[in-house]
Write an enzyme that holds these catalytic residues in place. Structure first.
Site, short mmCIF file in Angstrom:
data_model
loop_
_atom_site.label_atom_id
_atom_site.label_comp_id
_atom_site.label_asym_id
_atom_site.label_seq_id
_atom_site.Cartn_x
_atom_site.Cartn_y
_atom_site.Cartn_z
N ASP A 32 0.85 -1.18 0.00
CA ASP A 32 0.00 0.00 0.00
C ASP A 32 0.90 1.25 0.00
O ASP A 32 2.12 1.16 0.10
CB ASP A 32 -0.94 -0.01 1.21
CG ASP A 32 -2.25 0.73 0.93
OD1 ASP A 32 -2.25 1.67 0.12
OD2 ASP A 32 -3.29 0.37 1.53
N GLU B 259 -10.53 6.68 4.48
CA GLU B 259 -9.50 6.09 5.36
C GLU B 259 -9.60 6.62 6.80
O GLU B 259 -10.69 6.76 7.33
CB GLU B 259 -8.12 6.28 4.73
CG GLU B 259 -8.04 5.61 3.34
CD GLU B 259 -6.63 5.46 2.82
OE1 GLU B 259 -5.73 5.11 3.59
OE2 GLU B 259 -6.44 5.65 1.60
#
Length: 628
Positions: free
Chosen positions: A310, A516
């Protein structure tokens, strides 16, 4: 004699030049021949690559620093757009494609001419791109229970992404969100792994349907499809209190039972790549977890695509961030990560990884495995034969057929949770000849709000200047009979409501866009002025409350005042889909993909738990029939 010497010297120089460039372009090269077997092509190219070229393939850098010189001089294998990263504000299809073309030319100008692969987040449509079709976020798609619809959406998204010249997307998210306090819960199809497994049919939508001979191996059908990426491996949806990037505390049996099943389907469905989660499992960071990444995913599940990190995930492995990048690279690559989403410090990545290989800390076999996997995907998807954007696909972005499909998805994702007060007849569907209709709330005329995060920007933005689409208010106005009077007031006063002579009211409230960690929320209340608008309107007029949110919110204190309650999730750009069902052109069919809690003190609470006491249980959803 001097002339002969100069000729000999020139001949020797040419021979040396040819030997150092692998005789590129001067003869037959197996890896450039699409008729050769896949493994022959991979073996041939890998045998020609220097360490620098191999490490370059493992590097993914951000668009903003990916100049032609950087790509060429470092043999960069992949470029990405982060959330909200575009070539220009409101960039056209042509501007996107031109950017990709220039980067690709740089990659192909290297001695071996290995094309770079451009990746982008397309988690509910081609979200970074102006005027793209924005579909409902996954939490809404899970409520449809319709894997064929998911597959159609995948195919439409693939075409819109390819329209901009991009062949690779960081989707789907196959998280199993077990706690709605998590800021990424809307990226999850469901709390139930079986529903998530069902919805992985979006992968053959993205990539094309793999033939039986290719099942379980990376597959992309051609230039009208994209390479997909299942994420975030594994347990991202199970962190403590839903805190993003935190620790998932569960035994191996529980991990296999709850969080792993969607990856079985992803691998079987020939997913090209898998992204590792920022989170930890029982205190061990996933990006350093050799057992789960290599032993289980690669060796046990036989995943043959590439594993990608990521964003800046290796930096995040140390505290403070990036304080020991050398160690982070060592742990990540040895764990089994093949491509690293660096995305900025490429010199640090290349330098540290090179030294780790040269001093034998990381064996060349590990590097070769990583590069082999990356090349397998690039060869399989035809990137060597078709490295450049296809201008004939330019008209696919935001095309009407895709908007119609998104509108269908909105209709099917809506969940009717209440329809009439106790002892009274159902309120929905409303008549189109509805007299005087009040539409209220901050999200009735708010395109950015109904799209949510990962739309144009990373976090998303409220308002109607974000992209092209139809708000819920616009959908209502275009649906009601010409005799109806629609009055919009975002936050009406009690006096206005009492004296307005309204027959009905539709109140659209919700939570602002987020993505997020910015979406982590421990109280899950409806933000102001939502509760006061519900109170004011529903105390005086027969009211339907439509909730725009990425997860269940605290509705229990208001539910008895409300006549009808609809969970609309984050429906995207096609707001007419909401009106289609409110006014009976179609019936409500959606079923909760998540448990709706009474109080946050109950969380985490999921279907099958002991002491399961929800306000609305998993799978609940009232149905209506079209009113023809």
């Amino acid at each position: 004699m001097g002339h002969i010497w100069r000729c000999a010297h020139l001949l020797l120089y040419c021979c040396l030049l040819l030997s150092t460039t692998g005789v590129q372009g001067s003869g037959y090269l197996k890896y450039k021949d699409p008729k050769q077997p896949l493994n022959t092509r991979i073996d041939d190219l890998l045998s020609r690559m220097s360490l620098a070229e191999k490490i370059g393939q493992m590097a993914q850098i951000e668009r903003s620093i990916a100049t032609p010189d950087v790509i060429k001089n470092n043999y960069i294998g992949s470029v990405l757009s982060g959330g909200g990263s575009w070539p220009a504000p409101q960039a056209t299809v042509q501007e996107w494609a031109s950017m990709v073309t220039e980067m690709q030319k740089a990659a192909l100008s290297t001695p071996l001419g290995i094309p770079m692969i451009y990746g982008i987040d397309a988690v509910h449509g081609h979200g970074n791109v102006y005027k793209a079709t924005i579909f409902p976020h996954n939490v809404g798609l899970g409520a449809t229970r319709d894997p064929e619809l998911a597959k159609k959406i995948g195919a439409a998204v693939a075409l819109e992404v390819r329209a901009t010249g991009i062949p690779y997307i960081f989707a789907p998210c196959v998280a199993v969100c077990r706690d709605p306090r998590w800021g990424r819960c809307y990226e999850s199809f469901s709390e139930d792994p079986k529903v998530v497994q069902m919805m992985t049919q979006i992968i053959p939508g993205f990539q094309g349907e793999a033939p039986p001979s290719s099942l379980g191996r990376p597959f992309v059908a051609g230039t009208r499809n994209v390479a997909a990426c299942a994420k975030h491996y594994v347990g991202d949806g199970g962190t403590y209190k839903g805190i993003n990037e935190n620790n998932t505390i569960i035994d191996f049996h529980g991990l296999l039972q709850i969080h792993m099943p969607p990856y079985y389907n992803a691998v079987i469905n020939s997913v090209s790549s898998i992204m590792v989660s920022f989170s930890s499992w029982n205190g061990v960071r996933m990006h350093a977890n050799h057992f789960l990444v290599t032993d289980f995913l690669k060796n046990k599940l036989k995943f043959r695509g590439f594993v990608i990190s990521d964003w800046e995930a290796l930096d995040k492995m140390t505290n403070p961030r990036g304080s020991d990048y050398h160690l982070s690279i060592k742990l990540g690559v040895l764990a089994g990560i093949d491509m690293v989403m660096i995305p900025f410090n490429y010199t640090g990545f290349i330098g540290n990884l090179t030294s780790l290989v040269l001093d034998n800390t990381i064996p060349m076999s590990r590097i070769d495995d990583a590069v082999r996997r990356i090349l397998r995907v690039k060869f399989t998807m035809g990137l060597f034969e078709n490295p450049f954007p296809d201008p004939s696909l330019a008209g696919e972005l935001g095309k009407q057929e895709h908007r119609d499909l998104a509108r269908e998805a909105v209709r099917k994702s809506l969940v009717l949770l209440k329809n009439g007060k106790y002892g009274e007849k159902p309120l929905l569907p409303l008549p189109k000849k509805c007299g005087k209709l009040l539409v209220a709330g901050s999200y009735a005329d708010n395109l950015g709000g109904q799209c949510g995060g990962w739309t144009i920007t990373w976090q998303g933005l409220e308002g109607n200047n974000l992209t092209a689409g139809t708000t819920i208010l616009e959908g209502i106005k275009s649906t009601v009979d010409g005799s109806a009077q629609v009055v919009f007031s975002e936050e009406p006063s009690p006096d206005f409501v009492q004296k307005g002579g309204f027959n009905y009211a539709i109140v659209v409230v919700g939570e602002p866009p987020y993505a997020e960690s910015q979406g982590d929320n421990l109280n899950l209340t409806i933000p102001a002025p939502g509760p006061s608008v519900i109170e004011t309107v529903c105390s005086n007029v027969k009211c339907i409350v439509v909730l725009i949110s990425g997860r269940p919110l605290l509705i229990e204190p208001y539910i008895n005042k409300i006549d009808a309650f609809v969970a609309a999730w984050l429906p995207g750009t096609e707001g007419k889909g909401v009106a289609d069902v409110l006014f009976g052109d179609y019936g409500f069919t959606g079923k909760l993909s998540r448990t709706w809690f009474k109080s946050v003190d109950q969380l985490p609470m999921n279907v099958g738990d002991p002491h399961y006491d929800p306000l609305f249980p998993f799978g609940f959803g009232l149905e209506t029939h079209p009113s023809f």
